[in-house]
Every structure is written in structure tokens, then in C-alpha cells.
Scaffold this active site. Structure first.
Site, PDB file in Angstrom:
ATOM      1  N   PRO A  23       4.442  -0.984  -5.788  1.00  0.00           N
ATOM      2  CA  PRO A  23       5.331  -1.850  -4.873  1.00  0.00           C
ATOM      3  C   PRO A  23       4.491  -3.013  -4.592  1.00  0.00           C
ATOM      4  CG  PRO A  23       3.889   0.194  -4.137  1.00  0.00           C
ATOM      5  CD  PRO A  23       3.831   0.226  -5.509  1.00  0.00           C
ATOM      6  N   LEU A  24       5.289  -4.226  -4.491  1.00  0.00           N
ATOM      7  CA  LEU A  24       4.541  -5.300  -4.440  1.00  0.00           C
ATOM      8  C   LEU A  24       5.559  -6.239  -3.379  1.00  0.00           C
ATOM      9  CD1 LEU A  24       4.454  -5.775  -8.221  1.00  0.00           C
ATOM     10  CD2 LEU A  24       2.350  -6.076  -6.747  1.00  0.00           C
ATOM     11  N   HIS A 172       5.018   4.859   2.806  1.00  0.00           N
ATOM     12  CA  HIS A 172       3.822   4.218   2.348  1.00  0.00           C
ATOM     13  C   HIS A 172       2.600   4.875   3.592  1.00  0.00           C
ATOM     14  CE1 HIS A 172       0.831   0.891   1.795  1.00  0.00           C
ATOM     15  NE2 HIS A 172       1.728   0.014   1.853  1.00  0.00           N
ATOM     16  N   GLY A 173       1.603   5.571   2.686  1.00  0.00           N
ATOM     17  CA  GLY A 173       0.636   6.049   3.415  1.00  0.00           C
ATOM     18  C   GLY A 173      -0.689   5.554   3.072  1.00  0.00           C
ATOM     19  N   TYR A 177      -2.130   1.181   6.897  1.00  0.00           N
ATOM     20  CA  TYR A 177      -1.048   0.725   7.859  1.00  0.00           C
ATOM     21  C   TYR A 177      -0.721   2.137   8.588  1.00  0.00           C
ATOM     22  CZ  TYR A 177      -0.075  -3.363   5.061  1.00  0.00           C
ATOM     23  OH  TYR A 177      -0.421  -4.522   4.472  1.00  0.00           O
ATOM     24  N   ARG A 224       2.444   7.358  -0.991  1.00  0.00           N
ATOM     25  CA  ARG A 224       1.297   6.596  -1.656  1.00  0.00           C
ATOM     26  C   ARG A 224       0.149   6.607  -0.845  1.00  0.00           C
ATOM     27  NH1 ARG A 224      -0.004   0.564  -3.345  1.00  0.00           N
ATOM     28  NH2 ARG A 224       0.063   1.183  -5.555  1.00  0.00           N
TER      29      ARG A 224
HETATM   30  C1  FMN Z   1       1.483  -9.566  -4.531  1.00  0.00           C
HETATM   31  C2  FMN Z   1       0.817  -8.112  -4.012  1.00  0.00           C
HETATM   32  C3  FMN Z   1       1.778  -7.525  -2.942  1.00  0.00           C
HETATM   33  C4  FMN Z   1       1.382  -6.135  -2.861  1.00  0.00           C
HETATM   34  N1  FMN Z   1       2.383  -5.312  -2.088  1.00  0.00           N
HETATM   35  C5  FMN Z   1       2.127  -4.030  -1.890  1.00  0.00           C
HETATM   36  C6  FMN Z   1       3.171  -3.591  -1.156  1.00  0.00           C
HETATM   37  O1  FMN Z   1       4.053  -3.907  -0.491  1.00  0.00           O
HETATM   38  N2  FMN Z   1       3.033  -1.990  -1.019  1.00  0.00           N
HETATM   39  C7  FMN Z   1       1.755  -1.651  -1.327  1.00  0.00           C
HETATM   40  O2  FMN Z   1       1.659  -0.130  -1.369  1.00  0.00           O
HETATM   41  N3  FMN Z   1       0.987  -2.123  -2.056  1.00  0.00           N
HETATM   42  C8  FMN Z   1       1.195  -3.360  -2.404  1.00  0.00           C
HETATM   43  N4  FMN Z   1       0.307  -3.922  -3.188  1.00  0.00           N
HETATM   44  C9  FMN Z   1      -0.832  -3.230  -3.966  1.00  0.00           C
HETATM   45  C10 FMN Z   1      -0.224  -3.098  -5.174  1.00  0.00           C
HETATM   46  O3  FMN Z   1       0.870  -2.139  -5.314  1.00  0.00           O
HETATM   47  C11 FMN Z   1      -1.174  -2.428  -6.247  1.00  0.00           C
HETATM   48  O4  FMN Z   1      -1.915  -1.377  -5.706  1.00  0.00           O
HETATM   49  C12 FMN Z   1      -2.482  -3.411  -6.619  1.00  0.00           C
HETATM   50  O5  FMN Z   1      -1.949  -4.734  -6.826  1.00  0.00           O
HETATM   51  C13 FMN Z   1      -3.311  -2.997  -7.849  1.00  0.00           C
HETATM   52  O6  FMN Z   1      -2.720  -2.540  -8.898  1.00  0.00           O
HETATM   53  P1  FMN Z   1      -2.678  -3.629 -10.397  1.00  0.00           P
HETATM   54  O7  FMN Z   1      -4.140  -3.579 -10.672  1.00  0.00           O
HETATM   55  O8  FMN Z   1      -1.865  -3.135 -11.081  1.00  0.00           O
HETATM   56  O9  FMN Z   1      -1.966  -4.935  -9.725  1.00  0.00           O
HETATM   57  C14 FMN Z   1       0.293  -5.620  -3.239  1.00  0.00           C
HETATM   58  C15 FMN Z   1      -0.372  -6.103  -4.459  1.00  0.00           C
HETATM   59  C16 FMN Z   1      -0.140  -7.536  -4.625  1.00  0.00           C
HETATM   60  C17 FMN Z   1      -0.913  -8.224  -5.624  1.00  0.00           C
END
Ligand code: FMN
Length: 362
Positions: A23-24, A172-173, A177, A224
Site C-alpha cells: 500500500p502506497l 490497515h492495522g 493509526y 496489515r
Molecule cells: C510514498 C509511500 C506511501 C506509503 N503509504 C502507505 C499506506 O498508504 N499504507 C501503508 O500501510 N503503508 C504505506 N507506506 C509503507 C509501505 O507500504 C512500505 O511498508 C514501506 O515503503 C517499506 O517497504 P519498501 O521498503 O518495499 O518500500 C508508504 C510508504 C511510502 C514510501
């Protein structure tokens, strides 16, 4: 020995590979939280993921404190998401909605009134608003009536997700949040049935899962957690015991999959992880475990082959590489990402990262 390219069943979801898009939050919706064509294009470009987990999506105005993030509480938002899910399905992909209530991390300027949390606390640092960052304000402790209403809000958002064409939802846990504000003891100071003992702190998430699963069927629900890192003022004094107990609850509820943001080294945001909880959860929980955070596929491949996890979700590399799964399969070079456009902007840094050309992919 399963590989990243073996299919995987998660409840009712049949997935062709084990490399998920994490999730991003990308903040490309309008103030009304309605998804649009640009978002549909972005997600469809990434349809090669075994599963796309959407950016966090507000279940109510009260629960959404991120400018430009989408929602799932009204018909206009459902219609906007339909454009996205249709585009992803047409491109051959699968997509679940991440359901979000930010609790004390919502600033009143976003229009939801005084924020609500497990307890009357103020989050550290600064809130996001349409006028820039502002100090957080104090949340009020959720009353039993608030809790009942929030559970209904989760159920409605789940129903809306299915109406919008999603293949399921992820609660989203994680990341400090609302669910996390009940779960971990640095933010929950209640002395009623929702605070104190581990069983009591698990009660809220159990009820959220029961509400969501009761609405759409538990076979379409995942959740999560971020068990071993301090995030946004939330951590626990005894994570292994807490998440082991939680694993038993998830097993009892028959939740088919969990995603653990469980880094094993200091994260890019500087959080120092404690010992992983996934081995303890693995022993007590027979659902599928998706690992995330700062993984590349070399270590993820090893952990999946050794049976410690079933899939990996990848965040930042999916932003910059729409065809990440193909690139992993071919061991092709990766595009670098541009962090300046991660959380805001339009098409630039969003839908303009190139996929491999046919020649490069040959
Ligand atoms: C731009 C950005 C937005 C994110 N938004 C969310 C989100 O909406 N929900 C969530 O659970 N985690 C969010 N995260 C965390 C990511 O899902 C992930 O846990 C984190 O980037 C580490 O994984 P990676 O090393 O593969 O990037 C976000 C991270 C980034 C960088």
C-alpha cells in the site's frame, strides 16, 4: 520449495505470483476523496503484481487526515474506484482496498472534528493539512457509542469496496493509526474492556475484523501490522507476546492473510526494529504471511523458500517500476524513484515511469 513465481491462494483470491504491490499513499485524489482516471492508469500499469494493495483509503471523513487521499464512504468514491478496479482487471490484475481510520492522526482542519483515539492523547510531530503541516491536536477517547459507529463505518466501507469492484479488502492495522492506537500499549491507556490486558487491547481489532468479515465474507479480508517498529508515537512494551496472542485471534476468526511490515534493519525513516514477531505468529497462525519492508527479492526469495513467509510486498520499487515483476523475472535493471513526487503531484513521478521496451524484455 515455493518460489516468488508460484501461484498463491489467499482466501478467495487466486494469485499468479507472490510479489505484491505494498500500500502506497500517493495523494492524487481531489479533496472529495474521489479516485480518478489518472489513478486508474497508475494502478493498471502495475497489474503484473500478484496482488495490488491500494493506498490507504479513508472509511469516513472523521478517519481521513491525509490531503489528496481517497475515501470509500460515499457513492461518488465508489464510482471513482470502479474506474480503477475495471482498469486493473482489464489489464489482468487483482486489487484489494486498504481500509483506513487514522484516529488521532487526523487534524480537525480536514473537517472531521476533534480526532478520536483509544485514549485522550496527542500524537507527536505534525499533522498534514491542506495548509501545510500543523501540530497535532488532542484526541478524545472513543466512547462505546463511538466504537459501535466506527465498526459500522468499517462494515460500510467494506461493502462499498465490493460494490466498487475490489477483489477484497485489507484492514490497515499498522503504522500508528487507529487500530494500532488500540493495539499497542504506548497509546492505549483505557481501563475498560478495550484497554489494559492484551486480550482487551486486541478487542477492537477483533471487532473490526468481525464487522468487515461479517459484511463481505472473511475469505476476502486481510490485515496489515507493523509489529516491531515504533511508528508515529505507537509501539509496544512486549511485541512478541502481543502478536502471538493476536495470531491466535486471527486463527480463530479464520482471517486468511496478514501482511507484516517487519524490517530487520533500521528503516529509511530511522526506526530501529525490535526482534521479529513473525516466527511466533507462524507457529500459531495457519493463514498466509506476507512480509514487507526494505526487502529486495533476494532475501524475500530465501525466506519464502525456507517457509518463513508466503509472499513479499514491495513499496518504493513499485512506484518507480510499473513492471517490477517482469524486471525481477528477467533480472533487468531498475528505474530509480523520485521521492519528491512520492506523496504529491500529478502524472509526473506517478504514471511516467517507463516499463521495459519489447526489445529490453526480449
Ligand atoms: C510514498 C509511500 C506511501 C506509503 N503509504 C502507505 C499506506 O498508504 N499504507 C501503508 O500501510 N503503508 C504505506 N507506506 C509503507 C509501505 O507500504 C512500505 O511498508 C514501506 O515503503 C517499506 O517497504 P519498501 O521498503 O518495499 O518500500 C508508504 C510508504 C511510502 C514510501
Amino acid at each position: 520449495m515455493p518460489s516468488l513465481f508460484n501461484p498463491l491462494q489467499l482466501g478467495s483470491l487466486e494469485l499468479p505470483n507472490r510479489i505484491f504491490m505494498a500500500p502506497l499513499t500517493r495523494a492524487r485524489s481531489g479533496r472529495d476523496g474521489v479516485p480518478n482516471e489518472l489513478m486508474a492508469r497508475y494502478y493498471a500499469q502495475r497489474a503484473g503484481a500478484g496482488l495490488i494493495i491500494t493506498e490507504a483509503t479513508g472509511i469516513t471523513r472523521e478517519g481521513l487526515g491525509w490531503p489528496g487521499a481517497p475515501g470509500l464512504w460515499n457513492d461518488a468514491q465508489v464510482d471513482g474506484w470502479k474506474i480503477v478496479t475495471d482498469a486493473v482487471h482489464a489489464a489482468g490484475g487483482r486489487i484489494v482496498a486498504q481500509l483506513w481510520h487514522m484516529g488521532r492522526l487526523v487534524h480537525p482542519d480536514l473537517g472531521g472534528g476533534q480526532p478520536v483515539s483509544s485514549s485522550a492523547t496527542t500524537a507527536p510531530d505534525f499533522a498534514h493539512t491542506y495548509d501545510g503541516k500543523k501540530p497535532y491536536t488532542e484526541a478524545r477517547a472513543a466512547t462505546p457509542a463511538d466504537i459501535g459507529r466506527i465498526l459500522d463505518d468499517y462494515a460500510r466501507a467494506a461493502r462499498n469496496a465490493i460494490a466498487a469492484g475490489f477483489d477484497g479488502v485489507q484492514v490497515h492495522g499498522a503504522n500508528g493509526y487507529l487500530v494500532d492506537q488500540f493495539l499497542r500499549d504506548s497509546a492505549n491507556f483505557r481501563d475498560d474492556d478495550y484497554g489494559g490486558s492484551i486480550d482487551n487491547r486486541i478487542r477492537f481489532v477483533r471487532e473490526v475484523l468481525e464487522a468487515v468479515g461479517g459484511e463481505i465474507g472473511m475469505d476476502r479480508v486481510g490485515i496489515r501490522f507493523s509489529p516491531n517498529i515504533h511508528v508515529q508515537g505507537v509501539e509496544d512494551s512486549n511485541p512478541i507476546q502481543l502478536y502471538a496472542e493476536l495470531a491466535k485471534t486471527l486463527e480463530e476468526l479464520k482471517v486468511p492473510w496478514i501482511e507484516l511490515r517487519e524490517p530487520d534493519k533500521v528503516t529509511s525513516s530511522g526506526s530501529v526494529p525490535t526482534a521479529p514477531v513473525s516466527p511466533a505468529m507462524r507457529r500459531l497462525y495457519s493463514g498466509k504471511i506476507v512480509i514487507n519492508s526494505d526487502h529486495d527479492w533476494t532475501d524475500a526469495r530465501g525466506r519464502i523458500a525456507e517457509g518463513h513467509a508466503d509472499a513479499v510486498s514491495i513499496g518504493r520499487l513499485f512506484i518507480a517500476n510499473p513492471d517490477l515483476v517482469k524486471r525481477i523475472a528477467l533480472d533487468a535493471p531498475l528505474n530509480p524513484g523520485d521521492p519528491a513526487s512520492f506523496y504529491s503531484g500529478g502524472a509526473q513521478g506517478y504514471t511516467d515511469y517507463p516499463a521495459l521496451t519489447e526489445q529490453e524484455a526480449a
